[in-house]
Structure formats: C-alpha cells, structure tokens
Design an enzyme around this catalytic site. Sequence first.
Site, PDB file in Angstrom:
ATOM      1  N   ARG A  38       0.877  -1.178   0.000  1.00 62.52           N
ATOM      2  CA  ARG A  38       0.000   0.000   0.000  1.00 62.52           C
ATOM      3  C   ARG A  38       0.914   1.227   0.000  1.00 62.52           C
ATOM      4  NH1 ARG A  38      -5.256  -1.638   0.839  1.00 62.52           N
ATOM      5  NH2 ARG A  38      -5.539  -3.579   2.005  1.00 62.52           N
ATOM      6  N   GLY A  94      -7.317  -2.684  -6.439  1.00 61.36           N
ATOM      7  CA  GLY A  94      -8.641  -2.187  -6.078  1.00 61.36           C
ATOM      8  C   GLY A  94      -8.869  -0.743  -6.495  1.00 61.36           C
ATOM      9  N   ASP A 123     -13.742  -7.010  -1.326  1.00 65.64           N
ATOM     10  CA  ASP A 123     -14.972  -6.397  -0.801  1.00 65.64           C
ATOM     11  C   ASP A 123     -16.082  -6.286  -1.853  1.00 65.64           C
ATOM     12  OD1 ASP A 123     -13.476  -6.126   1.456  1.00 65.64           O
ATOM     13  OD2 ASP A 123     -13.324  -3.946   1.401  1.00 65.64           O
ATOM     14  N   MET A 134      -7.995 -15.368   6.632  1.00 70.35           N
ATOM     15  CA  MET A 134      -8.047 -16.749   6.096  1.00 70.35           C
ATOM     16  C   MET A 134      -8.851 -16.804   4.808  1.00 70.35           C
ATOM     17  SD  MET A 134      -8.719 -18.919   9.498  1.00 70.35           S
ATOM     18  CE  MET A 134      -8.947 -20.408   8.561  1.00 70.35           C
TER      19      MET A 134
END
Length: 533
Positions: free
Chosen positions: A218, A243, A274, A431
């Site tokens: 990031r 993303g 997401d 996970m």
Amino acid sequence: MDLSLSSFARSSIPPPLKSCNLTSLSNFPNYSFKSRNFSLTPLISRQNRRIRAQYSCNSGSGGGGGGDDDGFVVDEVPHLTNFLPDLPSYPNPLQQNLAYTIVKKNFVSPEDVVAQKIVVQKGSPRGVHFRRAGPREKVYFKSEEVRACIVTCGGLCPGINTVIREIVCGLNYMYGVHDILGIEGGYRGFYSKNTIQLTPKVVNDIHKRGGTFLRTSRGGHDTDKIVDNIQDRGINQVYIIGGDGTQKGAALIYKEVEKRGLQVAVAGIPKTIDNDIAVIDKSFGFDTAVEEAQRAINAAHVEVESVENGVGIVKLMGRYSGFIAMFATLASRDVDCCLIPESPFYLEGQGGLFEFIEQRLKENGHVVIVLAEGAGQEYVAQSMHAVSEKDASGNRLLLDVGLWLSQKIKDHFTKVQKMAVNMKYIDPTYMIRAIPSNASDNIYCTLLAHSAVHGAMAGYTGFTIGPVSSRHAYIPIDRVTETTKTIKLTDRMWARLLSSTNQPSFLKGSPVMQERVDKETIEMIDNMKITSI
Ligand SMILES: Nc1ncnc2c1ncn2[C@@H]1O[C@H](COP(=O)(O)OP(=O)(O)OP(=O)(O)O)[C@@H](O)[C@H]1O
Ligand SMILES: O=P(O)(O)OC[C@H]1O[C@](O)(CO)[C@@H](O)[C@@H]1O
Ligand SMILES: [Mg+2]
C-alpha cells in the site's frame, strides 16, 4: 477503413445503429441505413469520452424508429491513436492461431457494445453502453516489439495469481509476446526494485497458491517516478491489478503517459475482496471468499448449538460494503442476523440488537451473528476514544467491531439480564482472503486477463476490464473509481436477506437510518412486517 467506435468518436460520426430503421443518410455516404426521414445529432460530453448519439427517427405514423431520442450512449475508452494519430496497425496474429481459426467469429465486431442496464422499459432511453471486450481484427503493436509489465497493489484477494498467470500465457500463446516483466511489491516496485522476467514456465503453477506471486504493498504511488521508469525500461504495455486506490493510480499513469505522448497501453484489472468496485457485476475472488466464509459460519453454528445460550459472532471483511457478509449470510441459512456498514444498527431498546438476541436465545437456545468489519465503527470509536489512524495508502484503519460487540453482548446479558451467554467470536478475515481461487473464479480470472491482453494489443488504454450485465467490457478507468459500490438498502437483495433472517431492519429508532432511507420506504418496510421480531 477503420469502422471501430473509437474512429467514430474521433471523427464525431456516430456509430451505425441497427435498431433504428433508416434508408440512407446522405451526410454519411459510407453507411447505409434502412428508413425514411432521419436526422442525427452526435453529442459529445464527459471530456469527449462519452459519445451520445441522439437519433431522431421522424418516420411519420409509427414508422418503427426508436422514438425521438432513443438515448443511446457509449461510454468510450481511450485509444492510443487519440494522441498518436499516425500509429500504424497490423493484422491480429490470432488469425494464424490454430485455436482461434476454428472460432466462427474470430474477432469482436467494432460496433459491439454491452448495455449497462439490461432491464429496461418500453420507450425508455437505451442508456449507457460499454465497448465489448475481446480480440480485434487489427492490433497496434508488433508482437516482437511488445515489452509488457504486470504489477499487483493493495490487499490480497483469491485469484490474483491466476490473473498474473493468464496475462503471461495469453500474451505468449495468443500473441507471441515473450518479453514480460513482473514489478515486485506494488507501485513502489517500479522505482525501487529490479524486475523479474515472467514466462509461462515461471508462472505455470502459481494459480494453485493464494496471495500474489509478485507481492504487493500500500502507498508508494509516485506517478512521475513510475512513468519515468516505464519509459526508461522501454515498457509499452502496463497491466495493473488492484482495487479502487490502485485504479485511481492507474488513471494517473495513463494520463501522464498520454501527456508525454508515449505508445504505452495502460490496462487496469479490478481486484477487491470487498466487491465494492462500481459498474462491474462482481469482482474476482468474491465467490471464493463467500464460499470460504461458510466454513467459519458453520463452525460458529456448531459451537453455539452445542452449548447453552450460545452466541456466535463471525467477522468478515468489508470496509464500506457488506457484500461478503450479505452473500455469506444468504448462502448459509444458519445466520440469525447480518450487520453491514451500510445499515447502522443499535443495541438497546425496542427493535434493537439486544432485544433480538434475547428472543432468539429464548426460541432456539443460540444465535449466530455475521458482522462486516466496517459495521458499527462509529460506536467502537466512541467507546474506545480511538484516534483515527490510516494505512500507507490513506485508508482509515478499522477498529475491531467484533471484539467490541462480543464484549457489549456479554456485559448486557450478564449484568442487565442476569443471564450468562456462551460467546464464541471467530475472526476468519485473512483466512478468507489468502486462499487460492475456486474453479469458477479461476475461469473468471482467465477471461479478465485475456480480455485485458486483447484490449492492450488493440491499442486501447486507460481502461478497466470487467463483466457488465454478464458480458466482459472495456470501461474507462474513471468510471469505476468515481463511486464505491455499496449495498442499497432499498434493493431487493437486502430485502431478501431481511426476510430470510427475520432480523430487525433497525429502521425505527435509528436517526442515521432515517436520514438514509426515505420515509416512504420505512413505512413500506414496516407494513411488510420485515422488522417484526
Ligand atoms: N487516489 C490515488 N491516487 C493515486 N494512487 C493511489 C490513490 N489511492 C491509492 N493509490 C495507490 O494504489 C495502491 C493501492 O491502494 P490501496 O492500498 O488503497 O488498495 P486498493 O487498490 O484500493 O485495494 P484494496 O482496497 O482492495 O485492498 C497504493 O500503492 C496507493 O498508493
Ligand atoms: O490489513 P490489510 O492488508 O491492509 O487489509 C485489510 C483491508 O483490505 C481489504 O480486504 C480490502 O482489500 C479490506 O476489506 C480490509 O479492511
Ligand atoms: Mg481500496
């Protein structure tokens, strides 16, 4: 003659529309249409990108046209020839490709576009369309002159390695491109690390592993340094997997490349666990994540079913959008309540979470709650007096709403209700993100990668690839970054969830919710008794 939509866009000549019945069009002698009186006005908006062809079919008494304005809009993707008009084109090498020679329709027709909305009403405007993805008859790169690179940025997601693998194999096997570089460790890898050479052999097995073979990071986006590096290394195709933040970075790279007049195609491949990227139907890895979440929900259910007053809480990812939580809940049927960032909830009083838990414990002896990590953040921040922290990309770091809620429930039932609960809190977030993609996501990743390769070879740039209404399309990058996709509480999917769990809707008694959802909807949901507990 180049009949592609980009050539229409460049020359301001609208694309021929088969739906309008036209006979001929003297202004455009090269195109024949079947109809009588016809006038046509191209409108160009959104920085010359969105081409709106307004057709007036004046066909007298109901002559079968599309009405006065059939509202057909093409959301255009940039092409290298927009700023390099003399760029030569070449026949697509796929013409010689054994696998493709037997395909009935080798190449995607330049006029093929994909409708953003497929549910329409008679007489409604035809709406926004995107260019259909796939191989084009002409390419704007000679295979032996291509030097491609791939970079992965942001958080992990199942399927990244499949996308990397299929870009490498697609370039190699379909287009004979052999010079492909891996940029390591996200955007900053462009200017701080050596590259690695990617071949089909190197990437052969990587789709069986989770994570990203190229590693990620990031922060560290420095447009000038990145484009300097692209230029210095002689890279002319850039594949960027990431993303919303990554795609914003890709748009800046594309703009800088254009400013410098470089023959560099920039292709974005949207990645997000997401599922919060706008326009596209679904992001890759999402199905895998929902499937994996079932194991955690199942474990919580087994645990709480086996004890007295068992309360299971499963926290799933979803910073601003609760898609994983919603779909995992709908898939499971063992979940009593699903809490998402889009739908503020409250704990105390009538219609609150505590009341609902108490009722379910009395009815069933246990309760399972699925919680998206972004839900209830305002409460957690208040109770922990936390200072808002950010990650290297500027994303707000979330507080652990799962721990907070577990404690709140325990306190309430022990102290207020004098009733001991058996709390089982499961946090499987990483996970779920770190596993390899399942079979259907693998196929999806392959399509994405191949479509990106076809688009770059065809000279498109500044585009993102993804399924729109089930068809893969090229979408201008800024279209997918201008908004974040969230769950609409007034959509039928959320209603399905509410009626499947019978959980409170938290509409009454929550001022935040009343601000978000209009009065009419609140009344409607009340009447439907979805909120009844
Ligand atoms: N507005 C922006 N402009 C340029 N670059 C950006 C922007 N936002 C983020 N980036 C860069 O994009 C990269 C990834 O961003 P971020 O960490 O937000 O993840 P993401 O791509 O949104 O993925 P996800 O949120 O799904 O994990 C980082 O290197 C960051 O510097
Ligand atoms: O801990 P990391 O790697 O920064 O990632 C966490 C975030 O990444 C996401 O998975 C998005 O990629 C969010 O759901 C989550 O909040
Ligand atoms: Mg993001």
